[in-house]
Design an enzyme around this catalytic site. Sequence first.
Site, PDB file in Angstrom:
ATOM      1  N   LYS A  43     -10.003   0.878   7.705  1.00 14.46           N
ATOM      2  CA  LYS A  43      -9.755   2.301   7.470  1.00 14.46           C
ATOM      3  C   LYS A  43     -10.940   3.017   6.836  1.00 14.46           C
ATOM      4  O   LYS A  43     -10.969   4.248   6.794  1.00 14.46           O
ATOM      5  CB  LYS A  43      -8.491   2.500   6.623  1.00 14.46           C
TER       6      LYS A  43
HETATM    7  N1  PMP Z   1      -4.080  -2.930   9.398  1.00 19.11           N
HETATM    8  C1  PMP Z   1      -3.998  -2.426   8.166  1.00 19.11           C
HETATM    9  C2  PMP Z   1      -3.899  -3.368   7.021  1.00 19.11           C
HETATM   10  C3  PMP Z   1      -3.987  -1.036   7.983  1.00 19.11           C
HETATM   11  O1  PMP Z   1      -3.903  -0.527   6.740  1.00 19.11           O
HETATM   12  C4  PMP Z   1      -4.048  -0.192   9.110  1.00 19.11           C
HETATM   13  C5  PMP Z   1      -4.023   1.295   8.951  1.00 19.11           C
HETATM   14  N2  PMP Z   1      -2.948   1.834   8.285  1.00 19.11           N
HETATM   15  C6  PMP Z   1      -4.108  -0.765  10.387  1.00 19.11           C
HETATM   16  C7  PMP Z   1      -4.133  -2.143  10.491  1.00 19.11           C
HETATM   17  C8  PMP Z   1      -4.054   0.055  11.653  1.00 19.11           C
HETATM   18  O2  PMP Z   1      -5.129   0.857  11.903  1.00 19.11           O
HETATM   19  P1  PMP Z   1      -4.985   2.240  12.673  1.00 19.11           P
HETATM   20  O3  PMP Z   1      -4.543   3.250  11.660  1.00 19.11           O
HETATM   21  O4  PMP Z   1      -6.366   2.493  13.163  1.00 19.11           O
HETATM   22  O5  PMP Z   1      -3.982   2.119  13.765  1.00 19.11           O
END
Ligand code: PMP
Length: 327
Positions: A43
Amino acid sequence: MLIGSVANVIGDTPLIKIESLSKKTGCEIYGKAEFLNPGGSVKDRAALGIIEAAEKSGQLKPGFTIIEGTAGNTGIGLATIAAQKGYRCVIVMPNNQASEKYVTLNALGVELITVDPCPFANEKHFYHTAHRVSLERENMFWANQFENLANFEAHYQNTGPEIWKQTEGQIDAFISAVGTGGTLGGVSKYLKEKKPNVHIRLVDPYGSGLYSYFKTGLMVSTGTSITEGIGIMRLTANFKKAIIDEAVQVHDQEMISMLYHLAKFDGLLVGPSAALNVYAAYQYALENKNKGLKIVTVLCDSALRYQSKLFNPAFLKEKSLHPESIY
Ligand code: PMP
């Protein structure tokens, strides 16, 4: 080489070959090591993209406060960059996440607002609370990672091209879970433009509605999951960008088994969403055994961010999860 600031070391993460699973399946399984970003997760990329786009458009000015509703990682990404750039940060989070995230955010000097976890339709949901507080106070910039396409752009401009270069265009499949959809949206769009027959697979935890949406067109969820930061019950602007060939669901026990496997056999300490991603990549490799396919997934963050849950026998027992390896 001299590096100027935290923002300058976000991205350009290594692609790590997961040897144990590659040997077992006769494919090449790679994880993009996003836990190496300065804020510790994938992120950081979205946070940087959102802040830079808002500075450029004039929505974010010196003296402003950045506010966001988040499961934690986007908050940590925003706070690391904000600290260095001199912005204040207000972070709204549900109160059931791993304690390590709150401790980290406090150290970064943010104002933390916690809310009870609730369905999205409830106005007290962290997303709506962040929006409301952004309107109640002066000089606020609401990052809005779910709908702000600067999130998608960060992955379309950086993560996708990095993976393409690192695999020398030889990638056969990309697999990812979805929180906002920024990662899957940006990477899938870039890779499909480069290679239309690359296989893109969404992996969903139980309790999320995206798997059923892909299969039936209806957003329905069953079960629950201890994963954090992934799984949603609505279509976001960033997710709508994703080009998906197949969707699968992975159980928490499969995820935990993969998490412990990666620690013991590959020296990789990854968080729950990363373990879910790798499990789905392993499944795809088993479906294509001995074909030598290059499969890439995302190691979103580190297990160390969830130590109090993942390495706590009492927590695992309470959730009926067993810290055993996959084979
Ligand atoms: N894994 C974790 C631990 C996250 O915090 C997030 C984002 N909230 C994601 C995966 C997913 O990423 P995205 O927001 O790009 O879909």
